[in-house]
Design an enzyme around this catalytic site. Structure first.
Site, mmCIF file in Angstrom:
data_model
loop_
_atom_site.group_PDB
_atom_site.id
_atom_site.type_symbol
_atom_site.label_atom_id
_atom_site.label_comp_id
_atom_site.label_asym_id
_atom_site.label_seq_id
_atom_site.Cartn_x
_atom_site.Cartn_y
_atom_site.Cartn_z
ATOM 1 N N ASP A 82 4.190 -6.301 3.712
ATOM 2 C CA ASP A 82 2.826 -5.974 3.690
ATOM 3 C C ASP A 82 2.693 -5.022 2.413
ATOM 4 O O ASP A 82 3.442 -4.138 2.140
ATOM 5 C CB ASP A 82 2.818 -5.117 5.062
ATOM 6 C CG ASP A 82 1.171 -4.759 5.305
ATOM 7 O OD1 ASP A 82 0.376 -5.612 4.783
ATOM 8 O OD2 ASP A 82 0.860 -3.499 5.862
ATOM 9 N N HIS A 83 1.510 -5.167 1.991
ATOM 10 C CA HIS A 83 1.145 -4.505 0.646
ATOM 11 C C HIS A 83 2.304 -3.984 -0.391
ATOM 12 O O HIS A 83 2.415 -2.770 -0.540
ATOM 13 C CB HIS A 83 0.894 -2.994 1.171
ATOM 14 C CG HIS A 83 -0.636 -3.150 2.042
ATOM 15 N ND1 HIS A 83 -1.952 -3.220 1.282
ATOM 16 C CD2 HIS A 83 -1.337 -2.714 3.319
ATOM 17 C CE1 HIS A 83 -3.104 -3.433 1.882
ATOM 18 N NE2 HIS A 83 -2.551 -3.269 3.173
ATOM 19 N N GLY A 181 -5.065 4.169 8.522
ATOM 20 C CA GLY A 181 -4.962 5.572 8.990
ATOM 21 C C GLY A 181 -5.961 5.927 9.870
ATOM 22 O O GLY A 181 -6.624 4.921 10.534
ATOM 23 N N HIS A 208 -7.484 -5.903 7.567
ATOM 24 C CA HIS A 208 -6.648 -4.441 7.551
ATOM 25 C C HIS A 208 -7.219 -3.192 8.105
ATOM 26 O O HIS A 208 -8.409 -3.103 8.367
ATOM 27 C CB HIS A 208 -6.007 -4.324 6.197
ATOM 28 C CG HIS A 208 -4.980 -5.029 5.370
ATOM 29 N ND1 HIS A 208 -3.575 -4.850 5.329
ATOM 30 C CD2 HIS A 208 -5.166 -6.453 5.343
ATOM 31 C CE1 HIS A 208 -3.198 -5.901 4.606
ATOM 32 N NE2 HIS A 208 -3.737 -7.030 5.049
ATOM 33 N N ASN A 230 -4.221 -6.412 11.455
ATOM 34 C CA ASN A 230 -3.304 -5.506 11.175
ATOM 35 C C ASN A 230 -3.227 -4.199 11.903
ATOM 36 O O ASN A 230 -4.408 -3.411 11.695
ATOM 37 C CB ASN A 230 -3.199 -5.131 9.727
ATOM 38 C CG ASN A 230 -2.550 -6.403 8.844
ATOM 39 O OD1 ASN A 230 -2.764 -7.439 9.217
ATOM 40 N ND2 ASN A 230 -1.904 -5.920 7.852
#
Length: 284
Positions: A82-83, A181, A208, A230
C-alpha cells in the site's frame, strides 16, 4: 491456496456490485485476526501493508505469513503493498512475493505521475502483478506521507480517464473527500464526482481513508462503483484500546499471548462488520 493478486477478486466485485475490504495489518496478530474474520464470513480479503509495516515486520516474514494464512483458510487472500512511492522498494516486494502493489506518485506533477506509474505497470505486469495507482490526493497521514486536508485535491473525471489510458493500471484510487487517519468532522463524500468517474472508467475504483466513513456512505460509494475499501485506523484503535484495558485490569501481566488476544478479538469483530458493510460476505 497461495496468495493471489487483486485482479480477479476486484473484477468480480465490480461485476457484482460489492467491494472487497483491504485491511492494513502490522504483525502476526493483526494478520491472524483479519484472516480469521474473513474466513468466518466466507469473504475474499486483501491484506495490505505499507512500506513502514514491511520495514517493521520484515518483507519475507510478511510474505511467508500471508502464504501460510492463504493455505490455511479456504478464501481468496491477496497481499498488497500500500502507498509505495519508492520504485526500488516496490520491485523488491514483488521479488519477495507480493502479487499486488500500489505505486503512489500522486504528490508529483500529473505527467510525472503518469511516467512513474507507467514504468511500474510495465515491470509489474511482466511478473503477473497487479498495480493500483492514485490520482488526486487523499488527505491525512499514512506512514511518512502527510497531506494537509486543505491541500488535498479531488480527482478530476476526465483527467482520470486520460491517466488510466496512458498507464494501463489495474485499479485506481480516487480522491472524493475521504482522508487517512481520524476525522475531526464527519467526512463529506462527493458522490456526484464518483458517479461521473464510474461512467467513463471501466477498471475497479478504490476508496482510501474509509475508517470513520459511515456504513451508509460506504454502501452508497459501493453502489456507485467503489470495488475496494481500505481500512487501517479502525483496526489500530480497538487493538490498542483492548490491550490498554487488559493492562488496567491486569497491571502485572507479562504474557504477550494473553494481552494480545483481546486485541486480536477486537480486530476480528471490526473485520466482520466491515465485510458485512462491503457486501463481500459469502463471495469467496
Amino acid at each position: 491456496m497461495d496468495i493471489i493478486s487483486t485482479k480477479e477478486i476486484l473484477l468480480d466485485a465490480k461485476k457484482n456490485r460489492y467491494a472487497v475490504p483491504a485491511f492494513n495489518i502490522h504483525n502476526l496478530e493483526t494478520m491472524q485476526a483479519v484472516l480469521e474474520g474473513a474466513c468466518e464470513m466466507k469473504s475474499p480479503v486483501i491484506i495490505a501493508a505499507t512500506p513502514g509495516t514491511v520495514d517493521y515486520a520484515g518483507m519475507d516474514y510478511l510474505v511467508a505469513m500471508a502464504r501460510v494464512g492463504a493455505k490455511g483458510h479456504n478464501i481468496p487472500v491477496a497481499l498488497h503493498l500500500d502507498h509505495c512511492s519508492d520504485i526500488n522498494f516496490l520491485e523488491e516486494c514483488i521479488g519477495a512475493g507480493f502479487k499486488s502493489v500500489m505505486i503512489d506518485a500522486s504528490l508529483k506533477e500529473y505527467e510525472d505521475n503518469i511516467k512513474v506509474t507507467r514504468d511500474v505497470v510495465e515491470f509489474a505486469h511482466k511478473q503477473g502483478v497487479t498495480v493500483e495507482a492514485e490520482l488526486g490526493t487523499v488527505g491525512g497521514q499514512e506512514d511518512e506521507r502527510n497531506v494537509d486536508a486543505a491541500k488535498a485535491l479531488l480527482t478530476v473525471p476526465d483527467m482520470a480517464l486520460d491517466f488510466v489510458k496512458k498507464t494501463n493500471i489495474d485499479s485506481l484510487a480516487i480522491a472524493i473527500g475521504t482522508a487517512h487517519g481520524l476525522y475531526k468532522l464527519k467526512p463529506k463524500l462527493d458522490f456526484e464526482r464518483l458517479a461521473n468517474i464510474r461512467k467513463i472508467i471501466d477498471i475497479p475504483l478504490v476508496l482510501h481513508g474509509a475508517s470513520g466513513v459511515s456504513p451508509e456512505d460506504t454502501r452508497k460509494a459501493i453502489e456507485l462503483g467503489i470495488c475496494k475499501v481500505n481500512i487501517a485506523t479502525e483496526l489500530k484503535i480497538p487493538f490498542a484500546d483492548s490491550i490498554k484495558e487488559y493492562f488496567l485490569e491486569n497491571p502485572m501481566a507479562n504474557d504477550p499471548r494473553k494481552y494480545l488476544t483481546p486485541g486480536k478479538n477486537a480486530i476480528k469483530q471490526v473485520v466482520m462488520n466491515k465485510i458485512e458493510i462491503c457486501g463481500s460476505k459469502n463471495k469467496a
